[in-house]
Design a protein around this motif. Sequence first.
Motif, mmCIF file in Angstrom:
data_model
loop_
_atom_site.group_PDB
_atom_site.id
_atom_site.type_symbol
_atom_site.label_atom_id
_atom_site.label_comp_id
_atom_site.label_asym_id
_atom_site.label_seq_id
_atom_site.Cartn_x
_atom_site.Cartn_y
_atom_site.Cartn_z
ATOM 1 N N LYS A 57 29.840 36.695 26.319
ATOM 2 C CA LYS A 57 28.917 35.563 26.246
ATOM 3 C C LYS A 57 27.465 36.039 26.243
ATOM 4 C CE LYS A 57 32.100 32.439 28.693
ATOM 5 N NZ LYS A 57 32.403 31.564 27.547
ATOM 6 N N GLY A 58 27.185 37.085 26.982
ATOM 7 C CA GLY A 58 25.861 37.684 26.966
ATOM 8 C C GLY A 58 25.758 38.706 25.847
ATOM 9 N N GLN A 59 24.664 38.660 25.092
ATOM 10 C CA GLN A 59 24.482 39.556 23.948
ATOM 11 C C GLN A 59 23.126 40.235 24.041
ATOM 12 O OE1 GLN A 59 24.941 36.670 20.843
ATOM 13 N NE2 GLN A 59 27.164 36.573 21.008
ATOM 14 N N ILE A 60 23.051 41.479 23.613
ATOM 15 C CA ILE A 60 21.809 42.243 23.665
ATOM 16 C C ILE A 60 21.633 42.991 22.351
ATOM 17 C CG2 ILE A 60 22.975 44.177 24.837
ATOM 18 C CD1 ILE A 60 20.257 44.697 26.258
ATOM 19 N N TYR A 61 20.408 42.959 21.803
ATOM 20 C CA TYR A 61 20.141 43.552 20.497
ATOM 21 C C TYR A 61 18.819 44.336 20.540
ATOM 22 C CZ TYR A 61 23.351 39.784 19.137
ATOM 23 O OH TYR A 61 24.412 38.922 19.060
ATOM 24 N N LEU A 62 18.714 45.312 19.648
ATOM 25 C CA LEU A 62 17.471 46.049 19.430
ATOM 26 C C LEU A 62 17.322 46.258 17.934
ATOM 27 C CD1 LEU A 62 15.027 47.537 20.671
ATOM 28 C CD2 LEU A 62 16.426 49.625 20.661
ATOM 29 N N PHE A 63 16.256 45.704 17.350
ATOM 30 C CA PHE A 63 16.052 45.762 15.906
ATOM 31 C C PHE A 63 14.654 46.272 15.575
ATOM 32 C CE2 PHE A 63 19.037 42.063 16.240
ATOM 33 C CZ PHE A 63 20.111 42.642 15.572
ATOM 34 N N ASN A 64 14.575 47.032 14.501
ATOM 35 C CA ASN A 64 13.293 47.339 13.863
ATOM 36 C C ASN A 64 13.110 46.264 12.796
ATOM 37 O OD1 ASN A 64 11.878 50.155 12.043
ATOM 38 N ND2 ASN A 64 10.908 48.739 13.430
ATOM 39 N N VAL A 65 12.516 45.123 13.169
ATOM 40 C CA VAL A 65 12.552 43.942 12.313
ATOM 41 C C VAL A 65 11.562 43.993 11.163
ATOM 42 C CG1 VAL A 65 13.458 42.405 14.074
ATOM 43 C CG2 VAL A 65 10.990 42.723 13.891
ATOM 44 N N GLU A 66 10.548 44.835 11.267
ATOM 45 C CA GLU A 66 9.544 44.854 10.211
ATOM 46 C C GLU A 66 8.986 46.255 10.031
ATOM 47 O OE1 GLU A 66 5.396 42.680 9.953
ATOM 48 O OE2 GLU A 66 7.023 41.219 9.750
ATOM 49 N N ASP A 67 8.995 46.738 8.785
ATOM 50 C CA ASP A 67 8.389 48.018 8.415
ATOM 51 C C ASP A 67 7.658 47.791 7.100
ATOM 52 O OD1 ASP A 67 9.863 50.107 10.322
ATOM 53 O OD2 ASP A 67 11.388 48.727 9.567
ATOM 54 N N ARG A 68 6.346 47.696 7.153
ATOM 55 C CA ARG A 68 5.598 47.337 5.946
ATOM 56 C C ARG A 68 4.416 48.274 5.716
ATOM 57 N NH1 ARG A 68 5.442 40.679 5.952
ATOM 58 N NH2 ARG A 68 7.681 40.393 6.365
ATOM 59 N N LEU A 69 4.134 48.465 4.470
ATOM 60 C CA LEU A 69 2.947 49.192 4.036
ATOM 61 C C LEU A 69 2.195 48.310 3.045
ATOM 62 C CD1 LEU A 69 4.474 52.752 3.503
ATOM 63 C CD2 LEU A 69 2.910 52.063 5.319
ATOM 64 N N TYR A 70 0.871 48.452 3.023
ATOM 65 C CA TYR A 70 0.113 47.582 2.143
ATOM 66 C C TYR A 70 -1.186 48.233 1.668
ATOM 67 C CZ TYR A 70 -1.098 46.245 7.010
ATOM 68 O OH TYR A 70 -1.377 46.242 8.354
ATOM 69 N N LEU A 71 -1.611 47.766 0.520
ATOM 70 C CA LEU A 71 -2.911 48.086 -0.063
ATOM 71 C C LEU A 71 -3.620 46.779 -0.372
ATOM 72 C CD1 LEU A 71 -2.183 50.834 -2.764
ATOM 73 C CD2 LEU A 71 -3.581 51.120 -0.728
ATOM 74 N N ASN A 72 -4.907 46.742 -0.174
ATOM 75 C CA ASN A 72 -5.695 45.638 -0.704
ATOM 76 C C ASN A 72 -7.092 46.154 -0.990
ATOM 77 O OD1 ASN A 72 -7.451 45.142 1.744
ATOM 78 N ND2 ASN A 72 -5.456 44.669 2.651
ATOM 79 N N GLY A 73 -7.805 45.401 -1.788
ATOM 80 C CA GLY A 73 -9.142 45.860 -2.120
ATOM 81 C C GLY A 73 -9.809 44.969 -3.142
ATOM 82 N N ASP A 74 -10.883 45.498 -3.696
ATOM 83 C CA ASP A 74 -11.685 44.772 -4.666
ATOM 84 C C ASP A 74 -12.082 45.745 -5.769
ATOM 85 O OD1 ASP A 74 -14.113 43.711 -5.981
ATOM 86 O OD2 ASP A 74 -14.007 42.134 -4.467
ATOM 87 N N PHE A 75 -11.754 45.395 -7.001
ATOM 88 C CA PHE A 75 -12.130 46.235 -8.137
ATOM 89 C C PHE A 75 -12.969 45.398 -9.098
ATOM 90 C CE2 PHE A 75 -11.263 48.126 -12.396
ATOM 91 C CZ PHE A 75 -11.862 49.356 -12.164
ATOM 92 N N LYS A 76 -14.270 45.651 -9.113
ATOM 93 C CA LYS A 76 -15.214 44.955 -9.978
ATOM 94 C C LYS A 76 -15.119 43.437 -9.816
ATOM 95 C CE LYS A 76 -15.469 48.609 -13.475
ATOM 96 N NZ LYS A 76 -15.313 48.962 -14.917
ATOM 97 N N GLY A 77 -14.949 42.977 -8.558
ATOM 98 C CA GLY A 77 -14.899 41.549 -8.283
ATOM 99 C C GLY A 77 -13.515 40.932 -8.331
ATOM 100 N N TYR A 78 -12.504 41.735 -8.704
ATOM 101 C CA TYR A 78 -11.120 41.265 -8.745
ATOM 102 C C TYR A 78 -10.416 41.740 -7.472
ATOM 103 C CZ TYR A 78 -11.703 40.084 -13.692
ATOM 104 O OH TYR A 78 -12.130 39.535 -14.872
ATOM 105 N N LYS A 79 -10.045 40.804 -6.613
ATOM 106 C CA LYS A 79 -9.385 41.154 -5.352
ATOM 107 C C LYS A 79 -7.881 41.257 -5.573
ATOM 108 C CE LYS A 79 -12.929 38.781 -2.641
ATOM 109 N NZ LYS A 79 -13.237 37.697 -1.677
ATOM 110 N N PHE A 80 -7.272 42.321 -5.037
ATOM 111 C CA PHE A 80 -5.846 42.529 -5.229
ATOM 112 C C PHE A 80 -5.157 42.771 -3.894
ATOM 113 C CE2 PHE A 80 -8.048 46.543 -5.786
ATOM 114 C CZ PHE A 80 -7.333 47.426 -4.976
ATOM 115 N N HIS A 81 -3.861 42.448 -3.845
ATOM 116 C CA HIS A 81 -3.040 42.565 -2.633
ATOM 117 C C HIS A 81 -1.686 43.135 -3.034
ATOM 118 C CE1 HIS A 81 -5.998 39.799 -0.863
ATOM 119 N NE2 HIS A 81 -5.799 39.042 -1.921
#
Length: 465
Positions: A57-81
């Motif tokens: 009835k009792g449950q126990i868990y361990l998760f690596n729920v999120e692993d993310r990498l990202y880039l963002n920036g601005d190139f000549k007024g154009y913002k990208f994600h």
Amino acid sequence: MKAFQKWMLAVVLLAGLPVRSHAAEIFKNDDLDLNFGGRFQELGQVNYVSDETVRDKGQIYLFNVEDRLYLNGDFKGYKFHFEEALGGEDINSSNNNLGLLEFNVDVPLIPDMAYIKVGQFKVPTNLESATYEGNMLFTGHSDLMNLFFNQGYDNGLSLWGTMGQMDFAGGVLSGAPDLPQRYLPEIFEFPPLLFLRIGLNDGITSDPFHQQQTGFAKPTKTEFALHVNGEFENDSNAGHSDDLSLGSAYLTGFSANGPFGNALLTSLFNPYVSAAGINPVNAQYYNASLDFQYRAPMGDTTFTLSGQVNVAGYNASLPSAITLPNGQKVTNGSLNIGGAEVIASIGDNPWELAGRFAVVIPDDGLVGKFTPTAGSLTPLPQTMGSDPIFEITLPSITWHMNEDTKLIAEAQWLINTPEVTSTPANSTSGDGTYLITQMPSQFGGGVESRGSLVPVGNMEVQFSF
């Protein structure tokens, strides 16, 4: 130093790494401002399922729920994600890989006022699912709201911007994020999947695609926002399927809090999705909401309050009768769901205290089919029922250890939550009991019931750079 920056830029671009907040600037000149970052979340959970008859009835868990990498920036007024999910979030559906979350660019029409967003992005028409995962007061999105109303990510075009205190975002979506380039014969019906978010915004956010519950600048005055949201599609045939069912496998690929799909758009819950087969499809889907956000200084700290009311529906008229799991033959069907959520918090760096209340009234037409593993092999109809489901998260305590690391501890109380037991009651074999809001893929995989109260404890560490 310049040589190192150019080398680092080349490595990142060649590796195809991904997007977003809390990123470090790694390159800047007159044309390009480039930022690189990442985030992981480690979650521990304990719960107590009193209806469990097969396993503990009792449950126990361990998760690596999120692993993310990202880039963002601005190139000549154009913002990208650009944001990529790795590890347990990087899964495959029956047609494609779902690791890419965002890759889009904002093309300026009127600088600092109106833009065209092109690519794959977070759909902004549901405040809960549009909240950015790195800026939350809880260990994750509400499993309950996520299962029934999630908008997630999609590929499309959006006109968005501001005019004084009014802001807006609207456009067209494909309905199938991360879809391979397949030229399928189609019967096109108008309109395709359209969305709109419009309302008043006095200081809450400049980015409707990435809402924040925490991590914003400390308010010096009252800030508020009020928005109406809508999404609608008249379904179209595509190959041997249809547009609304293209993401049918997306929801079941994840256990809980998946970034794609909801119950109305998967055949696991909705018996009418894909029922038309190769015949001309006649189906409509809508998802609408009204939401508000409020922030104000309270002495030396900050008070926030937000909420939303949601409705969603699916209607279908079928070319020939289908047989529901209960044996009934039908040529049309309609499913309608309602829900609401309220979130309140008080605090500031380094401590914040928050609470969340969510309720959903499902449609008893959400059905699955279970074939017992022993005894009679007659399929048993499984229905979600229409009794309200409640999810209370209280308290949720956030400790900002530094600007890069935070610890969240919370208690959840799941009331009248749907459960599935993979074998008949009192059996000594089988998988045991699953909570459908945590494991939607198990709906139809056992005898469905409702749990009176399931207490859950979560603790999560988030590190970002």
